[in-house]
Scaffold this motif. Structure first.
Motif, mmCIF file in Angstrom:
data_model
loop_
_atom_site.group_PDB
_atom_site.id
_atom_site.type_symbol
_atom_site.label_atom_id
_atom_site.label_comp_id
_atom_site.label_asym_id
_atom_site.label_seq_id
_atom_site.Cartn_x
_atom_site.Cartn_y
_atom_site.Cartn_z
ATOM 1 N N ASN A 234 6.340 -53.855 -17.154
ATOM 2 C CA ASN A 234 6.918 -52.592 -17.591
ATOM 3 C C ASN A 234 7.646 -51.952 -16.409
ATOM 4 O O ASN A 234 7.066 -51.757 -15.351
ATOM 5 N N THR A 235 8.925 -51.627 -16.606
ATOM 6 C CA THR A 235 9.709 -51.055 -15.514
ATOM 7 C C THR A 235 9.526 -49.549 -15.368
ATOM 8 O O THR A 235 10.020 -48.963 -14.396
ATOM 9 N N ASP A 236 8.853 -48.904 -16.312
ATOM 10 C CA ASP A 236 8.671 -47.455 -16.259
ATOM 11 C C ASP A 236 8.170 -47.035 -14.874
ATOM 12 O O ASP A 236 7.200 -47.592 -14.353
ATOM 13 N N THR A 237 8.836 -46.042 -14.300
ATOM 14 C CA THR A 237 8.565 -45.654 -12.918
ATOM 15 C C THR A 237 7.122 -45.247 -12.684
ATOM 16 O O THR A 237 6.539 -45.517 -11.633
ATOM 17 N N PHE A 238 6.513 -44.590 -13.670
ATOM 18 C CA PHE A 238 5.191 -44.024 -13.449
ATOM 19 C C PHE A 238 4.085 -44.778 -14.179
ATOM 20 O O PHE A 238 2.967 -44.264 -14.302
ATOM 21 N N LEU A 239 4.375 -45.989 -14.653
ATOM 22 C CA LEU A 239 3.336 -46.857 -15.197
ATOM 23 C C LEU A 239 3.226 -48.070 -14.279
ATOM 24 O O LEU A 239 4.157 -48.868 -14.188
ATOM 25 N N GLN A 240 2.105 -48.185 -13.614
ATOM 26 C CA GLN A 240 1.929 -49.265 -12.651
ATOM 27 C C GLN A 240 1.124 -50.407 -13.264
ATOM 28 O O GLN A 240 0.017 -50.195 -13.757
#
Length: 352
Positions: free
Chosen positions: A59-65
């Protein structure tokens, strides 16, 4: 100091306590809760599916690691990722089969620990072909009524209105400096969303545009000043989010002519429970969003995530649909009145 010495397992209290944090009575209630969900979808001819937990893409979402896993495939080492939601794989199924589908599964998000967070948690996700966002909201309401056992009224609250009510500024038209000033006035200091970012690998620098900086301040203000006030009287759907939050959703224009994301989030007792999209079926547009996400990840000194090329191919064949993800543990928590996730799961990450 070795890595092992930092493990929770070295703490004596962890070593001595093997018992679950969830009672037997809650476990029985949870089992019935899951059974009721499955009966709900079976009665609507929605197919239950199971997709892999591990993927070559992340997942590329910035705030999902993502949680990474080192695997060996055909005698070669590879980095895989435990999924943050089953969305990507489910959309590949949906593009191929074109029937309503749902899944209940564990998902993983690194560095998330707290009364409402856990690295591993349970998610319900479903997709309905030909459903609008209003249709999926209505079905969510029916599911909630089934789980609560009595009629439920869902409040619809525009993001703009909620922001103006609790922050006192228009989120879609306010300037970057105005948002920063309001945040500082509310005591939200120590955040720097304006700095230039350097790509150490390429030895180059770039500047994130003002729209992304604005969204950083909006997210900060929303999470601290708006979210805690939502869903205390009625379960509340926040609708018409800023376009920068669209992720995999379509965009449109609101009644005032502002561009918005066609998505909503459900809040109960100040807790985010669900997230729904009018799904974007455009592989090229999604690629641009994912690439922009990775640029933002650079800005935050986060690793670049491999883009899911199979999802992009499937997106071009995706039929019109809406989808929704529901945090099962959080929903059970608010329905039962539990004060933390550890009361509705047996072993939180620190005791796993």
């Amino acid at each position: 100091m070795s890595q092992a010495s930092n493990s929770p397992l070295t703490d004596l209290s962890y070593q001595q306590s093997y018992a679950p944090t969830m009672t037997l009575a809650m476990a029985q209630q949870r089992a019935q809760f899951m059974n009721t969900i499955r009966q709900f979808f079976t009665s609507r001819q929605v197919l239950e599916v199971q997709t892999p937990l591990l993927s070559q893409a992340g997942n590329t979402d910035t705030f999902l690691q993502s949680v990474t896993a080192q695997v060996t495939y055909q005698d070669k080492p590879y980095t895989y990722y435990l999924h943050t939601s089953p969305e990507f794989a489910m959309k590949r199924l949906l593009a191929s089969w074109q029937v309503p589908i749902y899944q209940i599964c564990p998902v993983f998000r690194d560095n998330e620990i707290g009364t409402r967070h856990n690295i591993e948690f349970s998610m319900l996700e479903w997709y309905q072909p030909s459903y609008s966002l209003d249709d999926i909201a209505a079905e969510l309401g029916e599911l909630l009524e089934t789980l609560y056992g009595y009629p439920i009224v869902l409040s619809h609250y525009r993001y703009v209105d909620a922001f103006m009510d609790f922050v006192g500024i228009h989120p879609l038209t306010a300037s970057l400096s105005a948002l920063q000033a309001v945040a500082e006035d509310k005591g939200l200091t120590g955040f720097d969303f304006n700095s230039k970012t350097t790509d150490l690998n390429a030895n180059t620098s770039y500047v994130i545009d003002d729209e992304n900086r604005r969204q950083d301040w909006l997210d900060l203000l929303f999470s601290h000043a708006v979210e805690p006030n939502l869903g205390h009287d009625l379960p509340t759907l926040i609708i018409e989010y800023p376009p920068a939050t669209a992720a995999l959703a379509k965009t449109a224009f609101d009644k005032d002519g502002n561009k918005i994301a066609k998505r909503f989030e459900l809040y109960i007792n100040g807790i985010e429970i669900a997230n729904a999209y009018d799904e974007l079926a455009d592989g090229q547009a999604l690629r641009k969003r994912f690439e922009q996400d990775n640029q933002l990840r650079k800005r935050h000194n986060l690793p670049q995530m491999p883009i899911d090329e199979r999802l992009l191919a499937a997106s071009d064949d995706l039929i019109p649909c809406s989808g929704i993800a529901v945090g099962i543990d959080r929903l059970l928590m608010v329905i039962t009145g539990a004060k933390s996730l550890e009361k509705v799961i047996p072993f939180p990450s620190g005791l796993a």
